[in-house]
Enzyme design. Structure first.
Site, PDB file in Angstrom:
ATOM      1  N   GLU A   1       0.847  -1.199   0.000  1.00  9.92           N
ATOM      2  CA  GLU A   1       0.000   0.000   0.000  1.00  9.92           C
ATOM      3  C   GLU A   1       0.879   1.245   0.000  1.00  9.92           C
ATOM      4  OE1 GLU A   1      -3.027  -0.312  -0.521  1.00  9.92           O
ATOM      5  OE2 GLU A   1      -3.613  -2.295   0.191  1.00  9.92           O
TER       6      GLU A   1
ATOM      7  N   ASP B   1       8.618  22.206 -29.293  1.00 11.77           N
ATOM      8  CA  ASP B   1       8.335  23.410 -28.515  1.00 11.77           C
ATOM      9  C   ASP B   1       9.675  24.020 -28.118  1.00 11.77           C
ATOM     10  OD1 ASP B   1       6.716  25.297 -27.079  1.00 11.77           O
ATOM     11  OD2 ASP B   1       7.271  24.262 -25.223  1.00 11.77           O
TER      12      ASP B   1
ATOM     13  N   ASP C   1       6.770  25.522 -32.936  1.00 11.78           N
ATOM     14  CA  ASP C   1       6.104  26.732 -32.469  1.00 11.78           C
ATOM     15  C   ASP C   1       6.474  27.912 -33.360  1.00 11.78           C
ATOM     16  OD1 ASP C   1       4.961  28.792 -31.093  1.00 11.78           O
ATOM     17  OD2 ASP C   1       6.042  28.452 -29.213  1.00 11.78           O
TER      18      ASP C   1
ATOM     19  N   HIS D   1       5.375  21.543 -21.708  1.00  9.76           N
ATOM     20  CA  HIS D   1       6.256  21.695 -22.872  1.00  9.76           C
ATOM     21  C   HIS D   1       6.064  20.560 -23.876  1.00  9.76           C
ATOM     22  CE1 HIS D   1       7.860  24.676 -20.199  1.00  9.76           C
ATOM     23  NE2 HIS D   1       8.111  23.741 -19.303  1.00  9.76           N
TER      24      HIS D   1
END
Length: 417
Positions: free
Chosen positions: A141, A267, A322, A399
């Site tokens: 867990e 980018d 871009d 990004h």
């Protein structure tokens, strides 16, 4: 099996088929950490409990330590699970198990399986052994562990000392929120670490029984999100995630070759924002986007990133970047890359994001694209002080998301030609 004591027990009778590969890699010494995550009844805890005992017998000079966050939960969870494994392996007569102290001792050698809660780290630091060292750790867990990765690392540094063999198990049901440390930790790759996801669908049906399977089907039909989270073990989010259509799935080289021509996006960045590159493929019939390659760099000039890109793409492929940096796009064209400036304009961010969100699935290979998987999984809407989701998309830590938007520019805008 790894010991004469358990040779009469067939592996297939105690370990689910989903875990054969993990078992193989451990026995061949290929990994020192196994992260087992998955949904309800995926058999991951059953598998780990069996493997803890097998490795203990295989390494007679080491002991095992089993941890959960709260000590009071140990007896009815991991201790009971170890007892089950001992019985399944036919080793009940070989072990002495006590509740005060909470431990199991392998009688032929005196090796111990110890149980400790992480709510009192001093009890871990003060462990005294009759011989040898702790060589096997199990964090069950794990998503509930306060302190997350740092807490796990502190225990490893305190416990795994003095021996040649060291193996850590981390098991958990992925919580809804992608930002939980365990979900994020499962995305990080390193040599020697195996991350494996399982669900009840891979378990032998006869092990689960008709009642469980019928209940799972009922939840699948009536509460699909609950089904994906509880039964498939997906991090479905807590309502603020931007992308609820992400699938993290390793893609083979053969599968990637079948995609055909790739969609490539860049980018621009320098520092602190990185330069990001992604390579994708789109299945229009299934409305599924596959993301299978990435590059991330800081403080790297256009000439050097162009060289990196040229090593990843075919000569005829186009890279969409871009358009906010036309000079950088020109630098790529000068370097011989067919660099296309993304078509942008008012509303283009919303248009592209809604297109991505509306896909049937965005499949990301977390091994090949760990940064991309992290961004898409953790990207959330901004919320008010009252916890209400605010409109718009946060322009931070996105990004690779932007690189993917540019890569798919021709798909989400009819103005792209």
């Amino acid at each position: 099996m790894t010991s004469k004591n358990v040779q009469t027990v067939r592996l297939r009778d105690v370990i689910g088929p989903a875990f054969y590969e993990t078992h193989r890699q451990i026995n061949q010494g290929l990994i020192d950490e196994a992260v087992e995550k998955g949904g309800r009844a995926s058999l991951k805890s059953s598998y780990v409990s069996v493997e803890v005992i097998l490795q203990l017998i295989h390494h007679p000079d080491c002991h095992a330590l089993v941890c959960r966050q709260v000590a009071d939960t140990l007896r009815d969870s991991v201790y009971a699970q170890i007892l089950w494994a001992i019985d399944k392996l036919g080793l009940t007569a070989k072990f002495r198990c006590t509740q005060s102290p909470l431990q199991c001792t392998y009688l032929p050698t005196g090796q111990r399986i110890l149980f400790r809660g992480l709510d009192d780290t001093q009890k871990i630091k003060s462990i005294k052994l009759p011989f040898g060292y702790i060589g096997v750790l199990w964090f069950e867990e794990a998503d509930q562990i306060k302190g997350g990765e740092d807490a796990v690392r502190n225990v490893q540094q305190s416990a795994l000392r003095g021996g040649e063999f060291g193996l850590t198990f981390i098991s958990f049901n992925p919580p809804s929120a992608a930002r939980n440390w365990a979900n994020k930790y499962a995305l990080v790759q390193r040599p020697g670490k195996r991350v494996h996801h399982s669900s009840y669908l891979e378990a032998p049906p006869e092990w689960l029984g008709p009642k469980f399977l019928a209940q799972a089907e009922y939840i699948k039909e009536t509460k699909p999100t609950k089904y994906r989270h509880e039964y498939l073990g997906e991090a479905v989010g807590n309502g603020t995630q931007v992308f609820d259509n992400i699938r993290l799935e390793e893609l083979s080289a053969k599968r990637i070759r079948s995609f055909g021509d790739a969609l490539n996006g860049v980018d621009w960045g320098w520092y602190p924002d990185p330069w990001a590159f992604n390579r994708c493929a789109y299945d229009a019939h299934a409305r599924t986007l596959y993301i299978f390659d990435e590059l991330t760099r800081l403080k790297t000039n256009n000439q050097d990133t162009a060289k990196l890109v040229m090593q990843r793409i075919e000569g005829w492929e186009t890279v969409t970047a871009d358009s906010a940096e036309p000079k950088s796009c020109g630098d790529y064209r000068d370097a011989g890359i067919r660099c296309r400036e993304a078509v942008k304009g008012p509303g283009s961010v919303t248009e592209s994001m809604k297109w991505l969100q509306g896909l049937s699935a965005i499949v990301i290979d977390p091994r090949r694209c760990p940064d991309t998987a992290k961004e898409f999984s953790e990207y959330e809407y901004e919320t008010s002080r009252e916890g209400e989701v605010l409109p718009g998309y946060v322009d931070a830590d996105n990004h690779h998301i932007d690189a993917v938007r540019y890569a798919t520019n021709r798909l989400w805008t009819r103005r792209g030609t």
